[in-house]
Design a protein around this motif. Structure first.
Motif, PDB file in Angstrom:
ATOM      1  N   GLU A 106       6.363   2.817  61.000  1.00  0.00           N
ATOM      2  CA  GLU A 106       4.899   2.783  61.009  1.00  0.00           C
ATOM      3  C   GLU A 106       4.377   1.774  62.033  1.00  0.00           C
ATOM      4  OE1 GLU A 106       4.559   2.431  56.428  1.00  0.00           O
ATOM      5  OE2 GLU A 106       2.731   3.383  57.124  1.00  0.00           O
ATOM      6  N   TRP A 164       2.377  -4.461  46.458  1.00  0.00           N
ATOM      7  CA  TRP A 164       2.355  -3.193  47.189  1.00  0.00           C
ATOM      8  C   TRP A 164       1.610  -2.124  46.392  1.00  0.00           C
ATOM      9  CZ3 TRP A 164       2.851  -1.852  51.992  1.00  0.00           C
ATOM     10  CH2 TRP A 164       2.872  -0.492  52.292  1.00  0.00           C
ATOM     11  N   ILE A 175       9.833   4.201  46.866  1.00  0.00           N
ATOM     12  CA  ILE A 175      11.058   3.429  47.120  1.00  0.00           C
ATOM     13  C   ILE A 175      10.965   2.071  46.432  1.00  0.00           C
ATOM     14  CG2 ILE A 175      12.293   2.170  48.923  1.00  0.00           C
ATOM     15  CD1 ILE A 175      11.917   4.517  50.748  1.00  0.00           C
ATOM     16  N   PHE A 203      12.640   0.467  52.665  1.00  0.00           N
ATOM     17  CA  PHE A 203      11.212   0.159  52.763  1.00  0.00           C
ATOM     18  C   PHE A 203      10.895  -0.447  54.128  1.00  0.00           C
ATOM     19  CE2 PHE A 203       7.694  -2.768  52.454  1.00  0.00           C
ATOM     20  CZ  PHE A 203       6.725  -2.027  51.802  1.00  0.00           C
ATOM     21  N   ILE A 227      11.054   2.136  56.983  1.00  0.00           N
ATOM     22  CA  ILE A 227       9.855   2.979  57.104  1.00  0.00           C
ATOM     23  C   ILE A 227       8.699   2.163  57.671  1.00  0.00           C
ATOM     24  CG2 ILE A 227       8.122   4.215  55.750  1.00  0.00           C
ATOM     25  CD1 ILE A 227      10.325   5.352  54.089  1.00  0.00           C
ATOM     26  N   LYS A 228       8.606   0.909  57.227  1.00  0.00           N
ATOM     27  CA  LYS A 228       7.557   0.029  57.752  1.00  0.00           C
ATOM     28  C   LYS A 228       7.742  -0.134  59.263  1.00  0.00           C
ATOM     29  CE  LYS A 228       4.162  -1.664  56.053  1.00  0.00           C
ATOM     30  NZ  LYS A 228       3.514  -0.419  56.063  1.00  0.00           N
ATOM     31  N   LEU A 287       4.049   8.592  54.386  1.00  0.00           N
ATOM     32  CA  LEU A 287       4.982   7.473  54.551  1.00  0.00           C
ATOM     33  C   LEU A 287       4.650   6.364  53.547  1.00  0.00           C
ATOM     34  CD1 LEU A 287       5.564   7.013  58.387  1.00  0.00           C
ATOM     35  CD2 LEU A 287       7.073   7.991  56.663  1.00  0.00           C
ATOM     36  N   CYS A 297      17.200  -0.113  48.772  1.00  0.00           N
ATOM     37  CA  CYS A 297      15.790   0.310  48.716  1.00  0.00           C
ATOM     38  C   CYS A 297      14.924  -0.617  49.559  1.00  0.00           C
ATOM     39  CB  CYS A 297      15.293   0.311  47.272  1.00  0.00           C
ATOM     40  SG  CYS A 297      15.909   1.677  46.289  1.00  0.00           S
ATOM     41  N   ASN A 319       7.120   5.041  50.621  1.00  0.00           N
ATOM     42  CA  ASN A 319       7.451   3.619  50.500  1.00  0.00           C
ATOM     43  C   ASN A 319       7.102   3.086  49.112  1.00  0.00           C
ATOM     44  OD1 ASN A 319       8.875   2.505  52.509  1.00  0.00           O
ATOM     45  ND2 ASN A 319       7.146   1.653  53.627  1.00  0.00           N
ATOM     46  N   THR A 320       5.990   3.575  48.550  1.00  0.00           N
ATOM     47  CA  THR A 320       5.638   3.163  47.193  1.00  0.00           C
ATOM     48  C   THR A 320       6.722   3.583  46.214  1.00  0.00           C
ATOM     49  OG1 THR A 320       3.334   3.506  47.800  1.00  0.00           O
ATOM     50  CG2 THR A 320       3.812   3.253  45.469  1.00  0.00           C
ATOM     51  N   THR A 366      -0.006  -6.139  55.161  1.00  0.00           N
ATOM     52  CA  THR A 366       1.334  -5.544  55.102  1.00  0.00           C
ATOM     53  C   THR A 366       2.367  -6.465  55.749  1.00  0.00           C
ATOM     54  OG1 THR A 366       0.968  -4.333  57.155  1.00  0.00           O
ATOM     55  CG2 THR A 366       0.429  -3.202  55.112  1.00  0.00           C
TER      56      THR A 366
END
Lengths: 130, 279
Positions: free
Chosen positions: B127, B268, B83, B120, B123-124, B76, B116, B80-81, B220
């Protein structure tokens, strides 16, 4: 500043630098490849470089990626150098900050240890495993 | 208009966006870029404090980082990186499109950048939600659900003993108050005397894991706040682009939002290996 510099942007005096799309696309490709490499190196052991050997490889790759972003996406390569001076001084000060702090980050460990040794059952129950 | 400014037949009337205290749009743009870089330097210093906290904690407690990073999903993080890198590319392309007065391409690239950024954050969210449910949080909120809690509260529960009262404070180094509830017997409060059953995690346990998640959420979280702010700025830029405000003659807001967005990406780039790729 040239006295003949026009008040409207012209082809001879554009505002900012135009970084062509193919350069931007090549930068993106390089960044994605470097991201893959930084993930791939975690599949192997780098303990020869110390307990946290991977961190140095990871930081070198991250710095390469950051340089690509700054130079091409942020136009730093084409900007006046003073903008790069601002960025690099900020990074130097962060490094100075971290380095000076790390110098005595363990300064209180002996005190903490002595404190825990006084009555381990009470102050360090995590060390009193059955 | 100042009389000292030379008349230039090729230039025509002054650009409408040129403020009177600048000699030319190029000089005005360079001044704005310098100002933006100064702001970005303060952003780097802001994150520098948290990176310093990371460095100190990791130097003092490497075992915590080696133990806890497995609860972060490498894939993940990598997605994300990627993206964010793609969004940086679309942002740089948006600036290029504005410089070429290609209004439609500018709108498309800004919209892609926003997409994008939303991806991001999505997805965060996944997580964060996972960590919230697993109790992998900072400080006193650290109550891992995936294994025996410190002092084997889970173990005691499995063996039919009275489940412990909900901890009123997290298991810390010196804080064991929640273990010793009134009426309990045994050395640990929850284990019967003489019970030498191996604990669920017989290997030496790593303590103070909440340190890692504190650093993780601070870094984060601050980054996510910056992504959120960037999305608001990008929305504003897209709105102005839709109104046709930007062209080769004037695209400063696009370029400045772009610089900000790239710094968010830059941070990031360091967060990903430092948090997810500990080996």
């Amino acid at each position: 500043m040239s006295p003949s510099e026009p008040t409207r942007p012209t082809a001879a005096h554009p505002v900012g630098h135009h970084v062509p799309l193919r350069v931007l696309a090549a930068t993106l490709a390089a960044l994605l490849v470097l991201t893959f490499i930084t993930v791939a190196v975690t599949w192997f052991s780098w303990s020869d470089f110390g307990r946290a050997g991977n961190i140095w490889i990871a930081l070198v790759i991250a710095t390469l990626k950051a340089a690509l972003v700054a130079l091409y996406f942020m136009h730093l390569r084409y900007d006046r150098p003073f903008n790069a001076v601002v960025l690099i001084s900020a990074l130097l000060f962060v490094m100075l900050f971290c380095a000076l702090t790390l110098m005595d980050a363990r300064a209180y460990q002996p005190d903490i240890q002595a404190y825990r040794d006084v009555d381990p059952a009470h102050y360090a129950p995590d060390l009193q495993r059955p | 208009m100042s009389t000292s400014r030379p008349a230039d037949s090729s230039a025509g009337a002054p650009a409408p966006h040129l403020q009177h205290h600048f000699t030319s749009p190029a000089q005005q743009f360079e001044s704005v870029v310098l100002g933006m870089w100064l702001f970005l330097a303060t952003e780097i210093l802001l994150f520098g404090g948290l990176f310093c906290a990371y460095a100190v904690y990791r130097a003092n407690h490497p075992e915590i980082f080696e133990y806890a990073h497995v609860y972060l999903s490498k894939s993940l993080g990598a997605v994300n990186t990627a993206i964010l890198l793609v969004s940086s590319f679309t942002m740089a392309s948006a600036v290029w499109a504005a410089q070429q007065s290609r209004a439609r391409l500018l709108r498309i690239m800004l919209a892609l950048t926003i997409a994008c950024g939303l991806g991001f954050l999505g997805i965060k969210y996944v997580e964060y939600k996972h960590k919230w449910h697993e109790g992998l949080l900072w400080g006193k909120l650290y109550r891992p659900q995936h294994e025996a809690a410190p002092f084997s509260a889970h173990h005691a529960f499995e063996h039919g003993q009275t489940p412990p009262a909900a901890p009123t404070s997290a298991p810390g180094d010196t804080d064991v108050s929640w273990v010793f509830t009134p009426g309990d017997t045994g050395p640990r409060g929850l284990l019967a005397p003489g019970d030498t059953t191996p604990l669920v995690s017989p290997e030496p346990k790593v303590h103070n894991v909440q340190l890692f998640f504190g650093v993780y959420f601070a870094l984060t979280g601050l980054h996510a706040v910056h992504v959120l702010a960037g999305l608001v700025l990008l929305g504003w830029t897209l709105w102005r682009a839709a109104l046709g405000h930007f062209s080769a003659a004037y695209f400063t807001p696009v370029a400045m939002v772009g610089l900000y967005w790239h710094v968010v990406d830059l941070i990031w780039i360091y967060l990903f290996p430092l948090l997810y790729l500990i080996h």
